[in-house]
Design an enzyme around this catalytic site. Sequence first.
Site, short mmCIF file in Angstrom:
data_model
loop_
_atom_site.label_atom_id
_atom_site.label_comp_id
_atom_site.label_asym_id
_atom_site.label_seq_id
_atom_site.Cartn_x
_atom_site.Cartn_y
_atom_site.Cartn_z
N SER A 1 5.92 -6.92 -2.18
CA SER A 1 6.76 -8.02 -2.50
C SER A 1 8.20 -7.90 -2.15
CB SER A 1 6.48 -8.06 -4.28
OG SER A 1 5.35 -8.13 -4.80
N1 SAH Z 1 3.02 -3.34 -6.31
C1 SAH Z 1 2.85 -3.08 -4.67
C2 SAH Z 1 2.57 -4.38 -3.88
C3 SAH Z 1 1.17 -4.66 -4.43
S1 SAH Z 1 0.54 -5.82 -3.31
C4 SAH Z 1 4.09 -2.28 -4.17
O1 SAH Z 1 5.11 -2.25 -4.94
O2 SAH Z 1 4.07 -2.22 -3.03
C5 SAH Z 1 -1.28 -5.82 -4.32
C6 SAH Z 1 -2.04 -4.88 -4.05
O3 SAH Z 1 -3.00 -5.03 -5.15
C7 SAH Z 1 -2.52 -4.61 -2.89
O4 SAH Z 1 -2.45 -3.36 -2.29
C8 SAH Z 1 -4.25 -4.77 -3.02
O5 SAH Z 1 -5.02 -3.87 -2.25
C9 SAH Z 1 -4.34 -4.30 -4.58
N2 SAH Z 1 -5.43 -4.93 -5.31
C10 SAH Z 1 -6.07 -6.03 -5.28
N3 SAH Z 1 -7.07 -6.08 -6.01
C11 SAH Z 1 -6.99 -4.90 -6.90
C12 SAH Z 1 -7.74 -4.54 -7.95
N4 SAH Z 1 -8.88 -5.28 -8.22
N5 SAH Z 1 -7.32 -3.45 -8.40
C13 SAH Z 1 -6.39 -2.67 -7.94
N6 SAH Z 1 -5.60 -3.13 -6.94
C14 SAH Z 1 -5.96 -4.07 -6.32
#
Ligand code: SAH
Length: 251
Positions: free
Chosen positions: A91
């Site tokens: 993000s």
């Molecule tokens: N917080 C992160 C950005 C997250 S992007 C940072 O600081 O870089 C969202 C992430 O959520 C992705 O990597 C995706 O693979 C993950 N995601 C999606 N569904 C999920 C789930 N059910 N459990 C855990 N992670 C999940």
Amino acid sequence: MNTLSAALLLSCGLAWSAEAPAQTPDNDPYASARASMVARIAAPTAEHPVTDSRVLDALRQVPRHLFVPKSLAPKAYSEEQLSIGKGQTISEPAIVAYMTQTLEPRPADKVLEVGTGSGYQAAVLSRLAKEVYTIEIVPALAKQAQSTLQGLGYDNVWVKAGDGYRGWPEKAPFDAIIVTCAPDHIPAGLVDQLQLNGRLLIPVGVDKGGKWKTQALVVVRKTDKGMVEEKRLNVHFGPMKGEATKRKSSR
Ligand code: SAH
């Protein structure tokens, strides 16, 4: 046992040294870019200015350029969503800052993050809370984030590969839970894992339909009078994968 439930549990046990908390190296070529990023986020002219000095200090400390692929390091401090591989993005700094402030992490708090991605948000939270537990559904991203966090000495962050829909029951309850992927409903399991006075911050809604016509950032507070739900900004997070997609509502 399926692949996800068998997923590795990774702990960031190693620090650079027992004394020094995770810090930016002195010869950091991005120090001034990071300072400008923080100034931009705190400016009264920002769309959602972040004023909490603890949050701003944490943003000053965490070397965001080391959480993105090397080729994107020059863009790490701009307001762009950057690709971190496996089709996922990190993000923009302003939204990370806003979410961190909204979560109200305190020094004694135990925090859960669902959606580790690069590990950057977890690193920021680790400067503001006692312990951070973070779950990532893509094993390769979990592994990469764990390696980045460990290499930089963030020794109060624990990364797990798996589906975060049901939280991390063994480590519950949490003072705060932050979700960085969007389901179309609020997972009851996450609400259950909140401590009294705990906060859950979660983007809810996928495109259209459902209770929220667009995707909105929602804060749920567990009070002694029950749950208080408050809608904040409209946001654009990728969908929560796994069990979330198989359920309309978990209640
Ligand atoms: N917080 C992160 C950005 C997250 S992007 C940072 O600081 O870089 C969202 C992430 O959520 C992705 O990597 C995706 O693979 C993950 N995601 C999606 N569904 C999920 C789930 N059910 N459990 C855990 N992670 C999940």
